[in-house]
Design a protein around this motif. Structure first.
Motif, short mmCIF file in Angstrom:
data_model
loop_
_atom_site.label_atom_id
_atom_site.label_comp_id
_atom_site.label_asym_id
_atom_site.label_seq_id
_atom_site.Cartn_x
_atom_site.Cartn_y
_atom_site.Cartn_z
N GLN A 50 -61.21 -26.86 -12.64
CA GLN A 50 -62.18 -27.84 -12.17
C GLN A 50 -62.13 -29.11 -13.02
O GLN A 50 -62.20 -30.23 -12.49
N GLU A 51 -61.98 -28.95 -14.33
CA GLU A 51 -61.91 -30.12 -15.20
C GLU A 51 -60.65 -30.94 -14.92
O GLU A 51 -60.65 -32.18 -15.07
N GLN A 52 -59.61 -30.28 -14.47
CA GLN A 52 -58.36 -30.99 -14.19
C GLN A 52 -58.44 -31.79 -12.89
O GLN A 52 -58.01 -32.95 -12.83
N ASP A 53 -59.00 -31.19 -11.83
CA ASP A 53 -59.03 -31.85 -10.51
C ASP A 53 -60.39 -32.42 -10.15
O ASP A 53 -60.52 -33.11 -9.14
N GLY A 54 -61.45 -32.04 -10.91
CA GLY A 54 -62.79 -32.52 -10.58
C GLY A 54 -63.59 -31.55 -9.75
O GLY A 54 -64.82 -31.66 -9.67
N TRP A 55 -62.94 -30.60 -9.11
CA TRP A 55 -63.63 -29.56 -8.34
C TRP A 55 -62.69 -28.39 -8.14
O TRP A 55 -61.49 -28.48 -8.44
N VAL A 56 -63.20 -27.26 -7.66
CA VAL A 56 -62.39 -26.05 -7.49
C VAL A 56 -61.89 -25.98 -6.05
O VAL A 56 -62.68 -25.79 -5.11
N THR A 57 -60.62 -26.13 -5.89
CA THR A 57 -60.01 -26.09 -4.56
C THR A 57 -59.61 -24.67 -4.18
O THR A 57 -59.54 -23.78 -5.03
N ARG A 58 -59.33 -24.49 -2.88
CA ARG A 58 -58.84 -23.17 -2.45
C ARG A 58 -57.52 -22.86 -3.14
O ARG A 58 -57.27 -21.73 -3.55
#
Length: 393
Positions: A50-58
């Motif tokens: 999440q910290e890497q992309d800003g949110w948790v993707t599928r």
């Protein structure tokens, strides 16, 4: 709890993988767990994704599941349970989580939500025009005493007013969120009283009692310039006289040991006197001579002392009486008390004598030894249960 689902397919990226730095970190994190327990790293790995992309993707959920050899559904369960995981794109500069649980609601959380609606977007999880801000309402965040509060990523901001929250949102919108110090936004330290301490504000000096040393006899303290006596000659120390056989005597020699052995400590003499008195008393009452432990200061010659008997072939188990343990049973036996019938026959004066002898302060009456003994003498455990509704002890 609100329903949490993954973002629509249109927002989902094709794939996911950790960057070089996070990949090294992930391997080190997994290695912290024992063999066979690597799946315990699921939460920290999801948080780093999440910290890497800003949110948790599928794609991130599936990547973490494959890395930890977990079914996709198990990682999805974790991601959808914790509100710290964002399941759709959120503001790149701030995602404001407003606590709406009762303490915060009572202290003004609804006004904070109004600020979010006016400053960010009317609906939760929706981005502002720049895509930099978003908000949502969440459950308790654990700072109820400092309500109302919000969380922005990993930091909490507490004791908020609508004006303060507007200022905080403006700073994050300008990319200067680090200017705001997390924690209480009023004059308090963590969860201490607002405005500073209100009690125990003065230093209390505890005066310790001065213990004077015991006086020392003057004869025991020789003058500082006095010569130490020499005690190695036969005249100064008779115990060191050279015996006739010519062997040198030692402080631990047979003469000294014999003298020590012959000298009985005062405590032994007292014990013998007590034992002899108890035995003589028992013999005078026609009982078997026993060494009765002296539990109190009452005289064994007192007229109110219960009469004892010789130890029967099968004495009763006095420990069945509530309040009588192995030690008390031994003392009673030492007084010649072996049966329930004896205790059941105690008169008031006898009960008071035993109570004082045992230093029970009325316990015999409170526990009603006589009634218990009567039931046990009459019909044993069955009668006891019939009278008291429970098993003895």
């Amino acid at each position: 709890m609100s329903v949490r689902r993954l973002a629509e397919d249109q927002f989902q990226p094709v794939g996911f993988s950790f960057n070089e730095e996070n990949a090294v970190w992930a391997e080190a994190t997994i290695a912290k767990y024992p063999e066979g327990r690597q799946q315990s790293a699921v939460i920290p790995l999801l948080m780093r994704a999440q910290e890497q992309d800003g949110w948790v993707t599928r794609a991130a959920i599936e990547f973490v599941a494959d890395k930890l050899s977990m079914p996709y559904i198990r990682v999805l369960e974790v991601a959808t349970f914790y509100t710290q995981f964002q399941l759709k794109p959120v503001g790149t500069r701030a995602h404001v989580q407003v606590c709406g649980t009762t303490p915060c609601m009572l202290r003004g959380a609804e006004d904070l939500i109004k600020v979010c609606k006016s400053k960010i977007h009317h609906d939760p999880f929706e981005l502002n025009e720049d895509g930099t801000l978003s908000w949502e309402e969440v459950e308790c965040q654990g700072a109820c005493v400092n309500a109302p509060m919000v969380m922005i990523f990993k930091d909490s901001y507490e004791d908020l007013t609508p004006t303060q929250l507007e200022h905080i949102i403006d700073r994050f919108q300008a990319g200067k969120g680090s200017d705001i110090t997390p924690g209480p936004q009023v004059d308090r330290i963590y969860s201490a009283p607002a405005g500073g301490p209100t009690t125990l504000t003065e230093e209390i000096v505890v005066q310790k009692a001065k213990i004077e040393p015991a006086p020392v006899a003057e004869a025991a303290v020789p003058p500082a310039n006095a010569a130490r006596p020499v005690t190695t000659t036969d005249e100064t120390n008779p115990a060191l006289k050279t015996p006739a056989d010519g062997k040198s005597a030692t402080p631990g020699g047979p003469d000294v040991k014999a003298a020590r052995k012959s000298a009985k400590p005062a405590s032994d003499e007292i014990k013998e006197t007590i034992s002899e008195t108890a035995a003589a008393d028992a013999a005078g009452k026609g009982t078997k001579a026993q060494k009765a432990p002296v539990a109190g200061q009452l005289s064994l010659d007192d007229k109110n002392r219960p009469a004892g008997i010789d130890k029967p072939a099968t004495p009763d188990d006095l420990k069945m009486i509530s309040g009588v343990g192995p030690k008390i049973e031994g003392i009673l036996n030492g007084l010649g008390i072996y049966t329930f019938a004896q205790i059941a026959g105690w008169q008031k004066a006898e009960r008071e004598w035993v109570d004082g002898y045992l230093k029970f302060a009325g316990r015999i009456e409170r526990d009603d030894w006589v009634k218990q003994a009567e039931a046990l003498a009459r019909g044993g455990e069955a009668e006891y249960i019939k009278v008291f509704g429970k098993k003895p002890r």
